[in-house]
Design a protein around this motif. Structure first.
Motif, mmCIF file in Angstrom:
data_model
loop_
_atom_site.group_PDB
_atom_site.id
_atom_site.type_symbol
_atom_site.label_atom_id
_atom_site.label_comp_id
_atom_site.label_asym_id
_atom_site.label_seq_id
_atom_site.Cartn_x
_atom_site.Cartn_y
_atom_site.Cartn_z
ATOM 1 N N GLU A 1 -15.337 4.082 4.147
ATOM 2 C CA GLU A 1 -14.321 3.124 4.577
ATOM 3 C C GLU A 1 -14.950 1.870 5.176
ATOM 4 N N GLU B 1 -9.789 5.948 -0.743
ATOM 5 C CA GLU B 1 -8.677 6.844 -1.061
ATOM 6 C C GLU B 1 -8.333 6.842 -2.549
ATOM 7 N N ALA B 2 -8.365 5.660 -3.168
ATOM 8 C CA ALA B 2 -7.877 5.537 -4.545
ATOM 9 C C ALA B 2 -8.962 5.767 -5.596
ATOM 10 N N MET C 1 0.849 -1.193 0.000
ATOM 11 C CA MET C 1 0.000 0.000 0.000
ATOM 12 C C MET C 1 0.885 1.244 0.000
ATOM 13 N N ARG D 1 -10.738 1.357 3.013
ATOM 14 C CA ARG D 1 -9.945 2.575 2.862
ATOM 15 C C ARG D 1 -9.277 2.672 1.492
ATOM 16 N N THR D 2 -8.836 1.541 0.962
ATOM 17 C CA THR D 2 -8.155 1.578 -0.339
ATOM 18 C C THR D 2 -9.087 2.115 -1.419
ATOM 19 N N TRP D 3 -10.316 1.599 -1.447
ATOM 20 C CA TRP D 3 -11.290 2.092 -2.434
ATOM 21 C C TRP D 3 -11.588 3.570 -2.202
ATOM 22 N N VAL E 1 -2.801 5.643 3.800
ATOM 23 C CA VAL E 1 -2.719 6.173 2.447
ATOM 24 C C VAL E 1 -3.230 7.597 2.492
#
Length: 364
Positions: free
Chosen positions: A215, A224-225, A1, A220-222, A362
């Protein structure tokens, strides 16, 4: 990450098209607003008829759209690290509530001794401290988002408690002690609290809930990205829309009274430059890293023009010189602070850089 730090902006070639030419879009928005205000004489009156806490509804909507994406980016789980930084909090309060109002009072009397209405309007602008556009300038300059959220909220609470008292002091008590002309300022704490609740509370709550739910549901990845890049441009769309409406509302006054606007603009230019540069230098002197020094500078230099305009209109009338001075405030603040964003990025290498964030985070 991957980890992205709240520090130097991407090289110009990697910036989005909107970010890269932001100064151009700001100038174009100003020109468009002025043109609309002159071509459609009744437009300003129409835009001003429906208001929220004394501020035109289109401006209110533009501000809410502008603030929401930035506040949705804030990592609310990191706010405790900011609130533990007593040095930053104390400096912000001192700059916003001792230095800022005193400097604007001095500049207003120095540059406008013969124009009491404009002078009073400028003092009111100086008393209305940072919310709204500050989060945009801070984000563009790669300041600390979490620190900006805390400082804006802190000063908003202090504003509810202190605005009326400071208005009485700077417009009645201090001029009387110095043998200067006195002015009364009739504004209630309820009006100030309502303005803060609308222009800060709504987007802050929306940003917090969006991150919390996003989130929790998608991770969180989805968030933020994927999600943040989609809503990010709306902050600048809201800014440009707000600039167009502001200039359209006052297009006739600005173009028909250019000398008066210039008289009001001069002390504002000096104020923004001194507040920002002095705060930035102070941040460096006490050892703040670049993101937090930048946040300190922009939250000290920026003003809550929504509140200043609302108070001026409610107290002195929409056609008053005080209201015109309140409107000129953001018209000068926007291009000046956009320029200071570039200055901040140019001098960032002279500041300590932040410690690397934990590996499991991130930053978008």
């Amino acid at each position: 990450m991957s980890v992205r730090q709240p520090q130097p902006a991407a090289p110009a070639g990697r910036l989005s098209f909107l970010d890269r030419y932001l100064a151009v879009w700001i100038i174009a928005a100003m020109a468009a607003g002025l043109g609309l205000g002159r071509l459609l004489p009744g437009l300003g009156d129409g835009l001003a008829k429906v208001t929220v806490t004394g501020v035109s509804l289109p401006i209110a909507l533009g501000l809410l759209v502008m603030m929401y994406p930035v506040l949705a980016k804030v990592r609310y789980d990191r706010l405790d690290a900011v609130t533990r930084d007593r040095r930053l909090l104390v400096l912000s309060l001192v700059l916003n509530w001792i230095v800022g109002p005193a400097l604007m009072f001095a500049l207003a009397w120095l540059f406008l001794p013969d124009l009491p209405e404009y002078r009073t309007g400028l003092i009111v602008v100086g008393l209305a401290r940072c919310i709204a556009m500050v989060v945009i300038w801070n984000d563009l300059a790669c300041g600390d988002r979490e620190a900006a959220a805390v400082l804006v909220a802190l000063n908003a609470v202090f504003q509810v408690l202190a605005f009326g008292v400071f208005g009485w002091f700077y417009l009645t008590v201090l001029p009387g002690r110095l043998g200067l002309e006195q002015t009364a300022l009739d504004v209630s704490g309820r009006e100030i609290a309502r303005s803060v609740l609308i222009f800060l509370g709504i987007p802050l709550l929306a940003g917090f809930l969006t991150r919390r739910l996003g989130e929790r549901v998608r991770g969180r990845t989805w968030y933020e990205a994927r999600f943040l890049p989609r809503i990010g441009p709306f902050a600048l769309y809201g800014l440009l829309f707000t600039v167009v409406v502001l200039f359209a509302l006052q297009g006739d006054a600005i173009t028909s009274q250019p000398f008066d606007v210039a008289r009001i603009a001069l002390p504002l230019l000096v104020y923004f430059a001194l507040m920002w540069a002095g705060s930035m230098a102070l941040g460096r002197a006490v050892g703040l890293d670049y993101p937090r020094a930048t946040t300190l500078a922009f939250t000290a230099a920026g003003n809550n023009f929504e509140l200043a305009i609302a108070v001026a209109i409610a107290t002195f009338g929409a056609a008053s010189g005080q209201a015109l001075a309140g409107v000129v405030g953001p018209l000068i603040e926007v291009p000046v602070l956009i320029g200071l964003v570039h200055v901040a990025l140019a001098v960032r290498h002279r500041f300590p850089q932040p410690v690397a964030a934990p590996k499991d985070t991130v930053r978008a």
